[in-house]
Design an enzyme around this catalytic site. Structure first.
Site, PDB file in Angstrom:
ATOM      1  N   GLU A 127       0.808  -1.229   0.000  1.00 30.35           N
ATOM      2  CA  GLU A 127       0.000   0.000   0.000  1.00 30.35           C
ATOM      3  C   GLU A 127       0.841   1.279   0.000  1.00 30.35           C
ATOM      4  OE1 GLU A 127      -2.744  -0.459   3.300  1.00 30.35           O
ATOM      5  OE2 GLU A 127      -3.834  -2.038   2.250  1.00 30.35           O
ATOM      6  N   ASN A 169       2.173  -5.234  -3.121  1.00 29.45           N
ATOM      7  CA  ASN A 169       0.769  -5.542  -2.850  1.00 29.45           C
ATOM      8  C   ASN A 169      -0.009  -4.249  -2.574  1.00 29.45           C
ATOM      9  OD1 ASN A 169      -1.183  -7.747  -2.187  1.00 29.45           O
ATOM     10  ND2 ASN A 169      -1.140  -6.878  -0.111  1.00 29.45           N
ATOM     11  N   HIS A 206     -10.217  -5.934  -2.648  1.00 26.30           N
ATOM     12  CA  HIS A 206     -11.335  -5.702  -1.730  1.00 26.30           C
ATOM     13  C   HIS A 206     -12.395  -4.946  -2.523  1.00 26.30           C
ATOM     14  CE1 HIS A 206      -9.084  -7.043   1.768  1.00 26.30           C
ATOM     15  NE2 HIS A 206      -8.084  -6.244   1.435  1.00 26.30           N
ATOM     16  N   GLU A 235      -6.189 -10.667  -1.327  1.00 27.56           N
ATOM     17  CA  GLU A 235      -7.046 -10.404  -0.154  1.00 27.56           C
ATOM     18  C   GLU A 235      -8.504 -10.293  -0.580  1.00 27.56           C
ATOM     19  OE1 GLU A 235      -5.575  -7.071   2.172  1.00 27.56           O
ATOM     20  OE2 GLU A 235      -3.489  -7.636   1.829  1.00 27.56           O
ATOM     21  N   ASP A 237     -12.230 -10.068  -1.107  1.00 30.80           N
ATOM     22  CA  ASP A 237     -13.558 -10.127  -0.492  1.00 30.80           C
ATOM     23  C   ASP A 237     -14.471  -9.210  -1.295  1.00 30.80           C
ATOM     24  OD1 ASP A 237     -12.674  -7.604   0.630  1.00 30.80           O
ATOM     25  OD2 ASP A 237     -12.244  -8.564   2.556  1.00 30.80           O
TER      26      ASP A 237
HETATM   27  C1  XIL Z   1      -6.543  -6.053   8.120  1.00 27.70           C
HETATM   28  C2  XIL Z   1      -6.905  -7.205   9.035  1.00 27.70           C
HETATM   29  O1  XIL Z   1      -7.826  -8.038   8.368  1.00 27.70           O
HETATM   30  C3  XIL Z   1      -7.513  -6.669  10.311  1.00 27.70           C
HETATM   31  O2  XIL Z   1      -7.681  -7.719  11.264  1.00 27.70           O
HETATM   32  C4  XIL Z   1      -6.619  -5.585  10.924  1.00 27.70           C
HETATM   33  O3  XIL Z   1      -7.272  -5.015  12.040  1.00 27.70           O
HETATM   34  C5  XIL Z   1      -6.284  -4.518   9.909  1.00 27.70           C
HETATM   35  O4  XIL Z   1      -5.704  -5.118   8.766  1.00 27.70           O
HETATM   36  N1  XIL Z   1      -5.047  -4.492   3.504  1.00 27.70           N
HETATM   37  C6  XIL Z   1      -4.065  -5.316   4.006  1.00 27.70           C
HETATM   38  C7  XIL Z   1      -4.376  -6.186   5.175  1.00 27.70           C
HETATM   39  O5  XIL Z   1      -2.982  -5.419   3.424  1.00 27.70           O
HETATM   40  O6  XIL Z   1      -3.235  -6.401   5.993  1.00 27.70           O
HETATM   41  C8  XIL Z   1      -5.498  -5.627   6.001  1.00 27.70           C
HETATM   42  O7  XIL Z   1      -5.823  -6.581   7.008  1.00 27.70           O
HETATM   43  C9  XIL Z   1      -6.698  -5.324   5.128  1.00 27.70           C
HETATM   44  C10 XIL Z   1      -6.346  -4.301   4.090  1.00 27.70           C
END
Ligand code: XIL
Length: 300
Positions: A127, A169, A206, A235, A237
């Site tokens: 990020e 990422n 996401h 990741e 969802d």
């Molecule tokens: C999130 C986790 O799912 C949570 O439990 C935590 O509180 C915050 O981080 N991008 C990422 C992940 O790269 O590491 C994040 O995970 C979600 C967004």
């Protein structure tokens, strides 16, 4: 095939999930996770605040719990993450300049040497790009150490564990028409041209109403792949849990040879960082397969 992992393996891919160490005592959770997935990402346990709570004092207890559960159950592990503006321990948040740069290098070396030879893919930098229309870097303490911080992180990582594939990422780099996507694309292109060691791009994916799935996702995946890197969906969802959108994501990955695998960000809706009410994952809060699950399995 009757599980996500076995179905993905038919085309040489993996299907993974985020695992939280605190849930490894929940037998419904571990039963589903062990049955369905063949790649594991620690949801929080390998982040900077978890692994180096005090400067120079590393703690791998929670990370190792996730790692050991995965490997003892025959799964591979994605490492997440080594250099990030968020979830930094307090000592790192208060650093700047050359001392922060050195702390980043020491952190990468400390964590990667502990897991040397054990991690399939490391999210080396997470990020680092800004949202919105600039296509540029996100402001952060790491960015203020100099624009070369990302390539320094990758060069450090390559030396620390030459066996791990090294990934950049990010989120909101799924839509090919977005400036942030183009910014990351241009960085990866530049790294490949100049020989900065980078092996993969992670599309967090996401998806929600502000950053919905777009059919140009396949173009994003194939465009990154054409630069000579693997692409992973890291990741996934989908708020609302659309079975059709889940199938589209799978089909887009399968359409690109270098799309190596898909990881969903949690097992059951009740495990999601977004809250169960958004229904973003493949199993409901009782551990039942959702329509999205069947859709993914059929698409693989
Ligand atoms: C999130 C986790 O799912 C949570 O439990 C935590 O509180 C915050 O981080 N991008 C990422 C992940 O790269 O590491 C994040 O995970 C979600 C967004």
């Amino acid at each position: 095939a009757s599980t996500l992992g076995a179905a993905a393996a038919q085309s040489g891919r993996y299907f993974g999930t985020a695992i939280a160490s605190g849930k490894l005592g929940d037998s419904q959770y571990t039963t589903i996770a062990n049955r369905e997935f063949n790649m594991v990402t620690a949801e929080n346990e390998m982040k900077i605040d978890a692994t180096e709570p005090n400067r120079g004092q590393f703690n791998f207890s929670a990370g190792d719990r996730v790692y050991n559960w995965a490997v003892q159950n025959g799964k591979r592990v994605r490492g997440h993450t080594l250099a990030w503006y968020s979830q930094q321990p307090g000592w790192m948040q208060s650093l700047s300049g050359s001392s922060l740069r050195q702390a980043m290098i020491d952190h990468i070396n400390g964590v990667m040497s502990h897991y040397k030879g054990k991690i399939a893919y490391w999210d080396v930098v997470n990020e680092a790009f800004a949202d919105g229309n600039s296509g540029g870097r996100r402001d952060s303490n790491l960015q203020r150490t100099g624009n070369d911080w990302i390539e320094v992180a990758f060069r450090t990582a390559r030396n620390a564990d030459p066996a791990a594939k090294l990934c950049y990422n990010d989120y909101n780099i799924d839509n090919w028409s977005w400036a942030k996507t183009q910014g990351v694309y241009n960085m990866v292109k530049d790294f490949k041209q100049r020989g900065v060691p980078i092996d993969c791009v992670g599309l967090q994916s996401h998806f929600n109403s502000n950053s919905p799935y777009n059919s140009n996702y396949r173009t994003t995946i194939s465009s990154f792949a054409a630069l000579g890197v693997d692409v992973a969906i890291t990741e996934l969802d989908i708020q609302g849990g659309s079975a059709q959108t889940y199938a589209s994501v799978v089909n887009d990955c399968l359409a690109v040879a270098r799309c190596v695998g898909i990881t969903v960000w949690g097992v059951r809706d009740s495990d999601s960082w977004l809250g169960a009410n958004t229904s973003p994952l493949l199993f409901d809060g009782n551990g039942n397969k959702k329509a999205a699950y069947t859709s993914v399995l059929n698409a693989l």
